[in-house]
Motif scaffolding. Structure first.
Motif, mmCIF file in Angstrom:
data_model
loop_
_atom_site.group_PDB
_atom_site.id
_atom_site.type_symbol
_atom_site.label_atom_id
_atom_site.label_comp_id
_atom_site.label_asym_id
_atom_site.label_seq_id
_atom_site.Cartn_x
_atom_site.Cartn_y
_atom_site.Cartn_z
ATOM 1 N N ALA A 19 0.835 -1.212 0.000
ATOM 2 C CA ALA A 19 0.000 0.000 0.000
ATOM 3 C C ALA A 19 0.864 1.255 0.000
ATOM 4 C CB ALA A 19 -0.927 -0.014 1.208
ATOM 5 N N SER A 20 1.960 1.228 0.754
ATOM 6 C CA SER A 20 2.825 2.418 0.815
ATOM 7 C C SER A 20 3.373 2.758 -0.558
ATOM 8 C CB SER A 20 3.970 2.192 1.816
ATOM 9 O OG SER A 20 5.006 1.384 1.272
ATOM 10 N N HIS A 21 3.670 1.736 -1.356
ATOM 11 C CA HIS A 21 4.192 2.002 -2.696
ATOM 12 C C HIS A 21 3.104 2.484 -3.635
ATOM 13 C CE1 HIS A 21 8.494 1.217 -3.166
ATOM 14 N NE2 HIS A 21 8.346 0.526 -2.059
ATOM 15 N N ARG A 22 1.910 1.964 -3.498
ATOM 16 C CA ARG A 22 0.820 2.479 -4.324
ATOM 17 C C ARG A 22 0.554 3.943 -3.997
ATOM 18 N NH1 ARG A 22 -4.684 0.177 -5.657
ATOM 19 N NH2 ARG A 22 -4.380 1.959 -7.046
ATOM 20 N N ASP A 73 0.816 -15.626 -1.689
ATOM 21 C CA ASP A 73 0.082 -14.434 -2.102
ATOM 22 C C ASP A 73 0.976 -13.207 -2.093
ATOM 23 O OD1 ASP A 73 -2.525 -13.205 -2.778
ATOM 24 O OD2 ASP A 73 -2.322 -12.216 -0.836
ATOM 25 N N VAL A 74 1.793 -13.080 -1.064
ATOM 26 C CA VAL A 74 2.696 -11.942 -0.959
ATOM 27 C C VAL A 74 3.693 -11.941 -2.119
ATOM 28 C CG1 VAL A 74 4.623 -11.031 0.408
ATOM 29 C CG2 VAL A 74 2.457 -11.596 1.522
ATOM 30 N N ARG A 75 4.204 -13.099 -2.466
ATOM 31 C CA ARG A 75 5.147 -13.177 -3.586
ATOM 32 C C ARG A 75 4.469 -12.797 -4.895
ATOM 33 N NH1 ARG A 75 7.688 -18.917 -1.543
ATOM 34 N NH2 ARG A 75 9.212 -18.055 -0.052
ATOM 35 N N ARG A 76 3.253 -13.279 -5.095
ATOM 36 C CA ARG A 76 2.526 -12.932 -6.317
ATOM 37 C C ARG A 76 2.276 -11.434 -6.404
ATOM 38 N NH1 ARG A 76 -0.586 -17.851 -5.303
ATOM 39 N NH2 ARG A 76 -2.041 -16.581 -4.079
ATOM 40 N N HIS A 82 5.406 -5.136 -9.363
ATOM 41 C CA HIS A 82 6.781 -4.875 -9.802
ATOM 42 C C HIS A 82 7.603 -4.252 -8.674
ATOM 43 C CE1 HIS A 82 5.471 -5.798 -13.867
ATOM 44 N NE2 HIS A 82 4.500 -4.912 -13.730
ATOM 45 N N LEU A 83 7.478 -4.855 -7.487
ATOM 46 C CA LEU A 83 8.179 -4.348 -6.319
ATOM 47 C C LEU A 83 9.220 -5.350 -5.835
ATOM 48 C CD1 LEU A 83 5.332 -2.794 -4.152
ATOM 49 C CD2 LEU A 83 7.132 -1.598 -5.384
ATOM 50 N N PRO A 84 10.396 -4.875 -5.451
ATOM 51 C CA PRO A 84 11.364 -5.783 -4.824
ATOM 52 C C PRO A 84 10.836 -6.247 -3.474
ATOM 53 C CG PRO A 84 12.122 -3.508 -4.688
ATOM 54 C CD PRO A 84 10.900 -3.496 -5.551
ATOM 55 N N LEU A 85 11.046 -7.500 -3.169
ATOM 56 C CA LEU A 85 10.589 -8.059 -1.892
ATOM 57 C C LEU A 85 11.593 -9.101 -1.441
ATOM 58 C CD1 LEU A 85 8.087 -8.183 0.140
ATOM 59 C CD2 LEU A 85 7.493 -10.284 -1.085
ATOM 60 N N ARG A 86 12.176 -8.867 -0.273
ATOM 61 C CA ARG A 86 13.131 -9.820 0.306
ATOM 62 C C ARG A 86 12.672 -10.152 1.712
ATOM 63 N NH1 ARG A 86 18.874 -7.112 -0.246
ATOM 64 N NH2 ARG A 86 19.601 -9.251 0.052
#
Length: 201
Positions: A19-22, A73-76, A82-86
């Motif tokens: 949400a923060s990125h949106r 779901d989080v990975r999808r 199109h966000l980096p997620l580690r």
């Protein structure tokens, strides 16, 4: 029409990260509404829902199949946006000092600081419970360096529990939640519905 929108969030929520990125990328916050950033503790919310004291030890509320679904779901969603997620380090980070510090900042500072903390946790795998990382996030947000003792003391922790209790009384049960008046929109995927609700003719 313009609206006052309270954003309830906890840094540990990947959905709040999305949400923060949106909110920053899609220029949603530039549409004339008053967005107020309201840090709360998801652990306190879960304890209140279960009838426990605010800071009782964490109990995972999800059964194994739902936990597996959440991870997938989080990975999808990360790929979709199109966000980096580690994966965070430590695996279950302590967001309380960062939440307490956010509450000590002014509204504009809080927003910029929150963006920096979300990225530090979910992109850079930094430990957001440490003073060093929090100072770095303040710097990235353009906030002058300050003493952080107040973010770690019992009074700040008690205040966080109290504002979370107040949010729960307003109907907030999870994060991110967006509240307009007495209406609660839960989840990052409800941003479009929220905007439809407040901007329709």
């Amino acid at each position: 029409m313009t609206a006052v929108i309270d954003i309830f969030y906890d840094f540990r929520s990947p959905y709040a990260y999305f949400a923060s990125h949106r909110l920053r990328r899609d220029a949603i916050t530039q549409r004339g509404h008053d967005w107020r950033w309201c840090p709360v503790s998801i652990d306190v919310l879960l304890n209140l829902q279960a009838g426990r004291e605010p800071w009782e030890a964490y109990v995972d509320p999800l059964p194994r199949p739902k936990r597996a679904h959440l991870i997938a779901d989080v990975r999808r969603l990360a790929a979709y946006h199109h966000l980096p997620l580690r994966a965070p380090k430590p695996p279950r980070p302590n967001p309380v000092p960062a939440l307490c510090l956010a509450r000590l900042l002014g509204e504009k500072e809080r927003q910029a600081f929150s963006y920096a903390v979300f990225d530090a946790l979910w992109q850079e795998q930094q430990d957001i419970s440490t003073p060093e990382v929090l100072q770095s996030c303040l710097a990235q947000a353009g906030v002058e360096t300050r003493e952080l003792d107040a973010a770690f003391d019992d009074a700040a922790r008690a205040n966080l529990a109290e504002v979370t209790r107040q949010a729960y009384a307003r109907g907030v049960f999870g994060v991110p939640s967006f509240v307009v008046g007495d209406e609660v929109f839960f989840g990052s995927d409800r941003l479009d519905l929220l905007l439809w609700r407040i901007e329709r003719p």
